[in-house]
Scaffold this motif. Structure first.
Motif, PDB file in Angstrom:
ATOM      1  N   GLU A  55     -63.067 -57.855   5.274  1.00 19.18           N
ATOM      2  CA  GLU A  55     -61.464 -58.271   4.920  1.00 19.18           C
ATOM      3  C   GLU A  55     -61.065 -59.051   6.249  1.00 19.18           C
ATOM      4  O   GLU A  55     -61.149 -58.791   7.399  1.00 19.18           O
ATOM      5  CB  GLU A  55     -60.657 -56.614   5.318  1.00 19.18           C
ATOM      6  CG  GLU A  55     -60.997 -55.815   4.160  1.00 19.18           C
ATOM      7  CD  GLU A  55     -62.396 -54.955   4.325  1.00 19.18           C
ATOM      8  OE1 GLU A  55     -62.962 -55.035   5.435  1.00 19.18           O
ATOM      9  OE2 GLU A  55     -62.784 -54.536   3.282  1.00 19.18           O
ATOM     10  N   ILE A  56     -60.475 -60.420   5.917  1.00 18.82           N
ATOM     11  CA  ILE A  56     -59.983 -61.432   6.607  1.00 18.82           C
ATOM     12  C   ILE A  56     -58.985 -62.097   5.828  1.00 18.82           C
ATOM     13  O   ILE A  56     -58.875 -62.282   4.840  1.00 18.82           O
ATOM     14  CB  ILE A  56     -61.306 -62.174   6.990  1.00 18.82           C
ATOM     15  CG1 ILE A  56     -60.943 -62.860   8.311  1.00 18.82           C
ATOM     16  CG2 ILE A  56     -61.827 -62.993   5.877  1.00 18.82           C
ATOM     17  CD1 ILE A  56     -62.399 -63.457   8.942  1.00 18.82           C
ATOM     18  N   THR A  57     -58.082 -62.712   6.886  1.00 15.79           N
ATOM     19  CA  THR A  57     -57.260 -63.616   6.135  1.00 15.79           C
ATOM     20  C   THR A  57     -57.344 -64.763   7.142  1.00 15.79           C
ATOM     21  O   THR A  57     -57.405 -64.778   8.450  1.00 15.79           O
ATOM     22  CB  THR A  57     -55.860 -62.925   6.649  1.00 15.79           C
ATOM     23  OG1 THR A  57     -55.721 -61.667   5.935  1.00 15.79           O
ATOM     24  CG2 THR A  57     -54.705 -63.925   6.035  1.00 15.79           C
ATOM     25  N   LYS A 102     -55.298 -70.091  11.521  1.00 10.43           N
ATOM     26  CA  LYS A 102     -55.082 -68.856  12.305  1.00 10.43           C
ATOM     27  C   LYS A 102     -55.840 -67.870  11.328  1.00 10.43           C
ATOM     28  O   LYS A 102     -55.923 -67.709  10.208  1.00 10.43           O
ATOM     29  CB  LYS A 102     -53.557 -68.275  11.866  1.00 10.43           C
ATOM     30  CG  LYS A 102     -53.354 -67.024  12.653  1.00 10.43           C
ATOM     31  CD  LYS A 102     -51.781 -66.845  12.349  1.00 10.43           C
ATOM     32  CE  LYS A 102     -51.495 -65.409  12.654  1.00 10.43           C
ATOM     33  NZ  LYS A 102     -50.123 -65.024  12.485  1.00 10.43           N
ATOM     34  N   VAL A 103     -56.969 -67.125  12.059  1.00 16.42           N
ATOM     35  CA  VAL A 103     -57.707 -66.067  11.401  1.00 16.42           C
ATOM     36  C   VAL A 103     -57.148 -64.728  12.070  1.00 16.42           C
ATOM     37  O   VAL A 103     -57.167 -64.437  13.127  1.00 16.42           O
ATOM     38  CB  VAL A 103     -59.242 -66.410  11.949  1.00 16.42           C
ATOM     39  CG1 VAL A 103     -60.031 -65.372  11.184  1.00 16.42           C
ATOM     40  CG2 VAL A 103     -59.546 -67.816  11.429  1.00 16.42           C
ATOM     41  N   SER A 109     -55.426 -61.400  15.687  1.00 13.28           N
ATOM     42  CA  SER A 109     -55.112 -62.798  15.028  1.00 13.28           C
ATOM     43  C   SER A 109     -55.715 -63.632  16.422  1.00 13.28           C
ATOM     44  O   SER A 109     -54.980 -63.385  17.579  1.00 13.28           O
ATOM     45  CB  SER A 109     -53.873 -62.881  14.672  1.00 13.28           C
ATOM     46  OG  SER A 109     -53.332 -62.139  13.596  1.00 13.28           O
ATOM     47  N   LYS A 110     -56.076 -64.931  15.888  1.00 18.38           N
ATOM     48  CA  LYS A 110     -56.332 -65.860  16.818  1.00 18.38           C
ATOM     49  C   LYS A 110     -56.288 -67.150  15.983  1.00 18.38           C
ATOM     50  O   LYS A 110     -56.486 -67.343  14.966  1.00 18.38           O
ATOM     51  CB  LYS A 110     -57.807 -65.738  17.376  1.00 18.38           C
ATOM     52  CG  LYS A 110     -57.971 -66.905  18.515  1.00 18.38           C
ATOM     53  CD  LYS A 110     -59.376 -66.325  19.271  1.00 18.38           C
ATOM     54  CE  LYS A 110     -59.476 -67.591  20.289  1.00 18.38           C
ATOM     55  NZ  LYS A 110     -60.775 -67.427  21.170  1.00 18.38           N
ATOM     56  N   THR A 111     -55.452 -68.280  16.799  1.00 18.56           N
ATOM     57  CA  THR A 111     -55.534 -69.411  16.244  1.00 18.56           C
ATOM     58  C   THR A 111     -56.412 -70.586  16.858  1.00 18.56           C
ATOM     59  O   THR A 111     -56.538 -70.645  18.253  1.00 18.56           O
ATOM     60  CB  THR A 111     -53.956 -69.966  16.680  1.00 18.56           C
ATOM     61  OG1 THR A 111     -52.978 -68.834  15.767  1.00 18.56           O
ATOM     62  CG2 THR A 111     -53.467 -71.380  15.968  1.00 18.56           C
TER      63      THR A 111
END
Length: 118
Positions: A55-57, A102-103, A109-111
């Motif tokens: 699960e990732i965005t 952005k992940v 979250s990290k950009t």
């Protein structure tokens, strides 16, 4: 009859395999298809790999706002049950603009910024 049975078997194998996998944060690479030159049409890519659970965005951003014309590959996995994805979008960078990826994975979250070749 064979297709539903195959789907069940594949699903069970995925569940069994993923129970052996450990949580792993993603490794992220942000780059452009061609050299990063201002006013030249290009493709922005964000490759995310080595993560688990799946699960990732992934969001491609221009000046902090999502680029809506992006496309994403299908989720793929390695033999160690870690996953990888790539998201990409066409873009034409101009001076003063900032592009990033952005992940969000496991609630964090990290950009990651794209650095032009100039």
């Amino acid at each position: 009859m064979k297709a539903p049975l195959c789907a069940v078997v594949v699903g069970l194998l995925c569940l069994a395999g993923s129970s052996f996998a450990k949580d792993a944060p993603p490794k992220v690479q942000v780059y452009s298809h061609g050299p990063g030159e201002f006013k030249k049409v290009n493709t922005l890519l964000c490759h995310v790999s080595g993560f688990h659970p799946p699960e990732i965005t992934i969001e491609l951003l221009k000046n902090g706002k999502e680029m809506h014309d992006s496309k994403q590959t299908d989720l793929s996995f390695e033999e160690n049950w870690q996953y990888h994805l790539t998201k990409h979008a066409p873009f034409t960078p101009n001076q003063g603009e900032h592009f990033s990826c952005k992940v969000t994975h496991m609630g964090k979250s990290k950009t990651y910024n794209w650095e032009p070749d100039m």
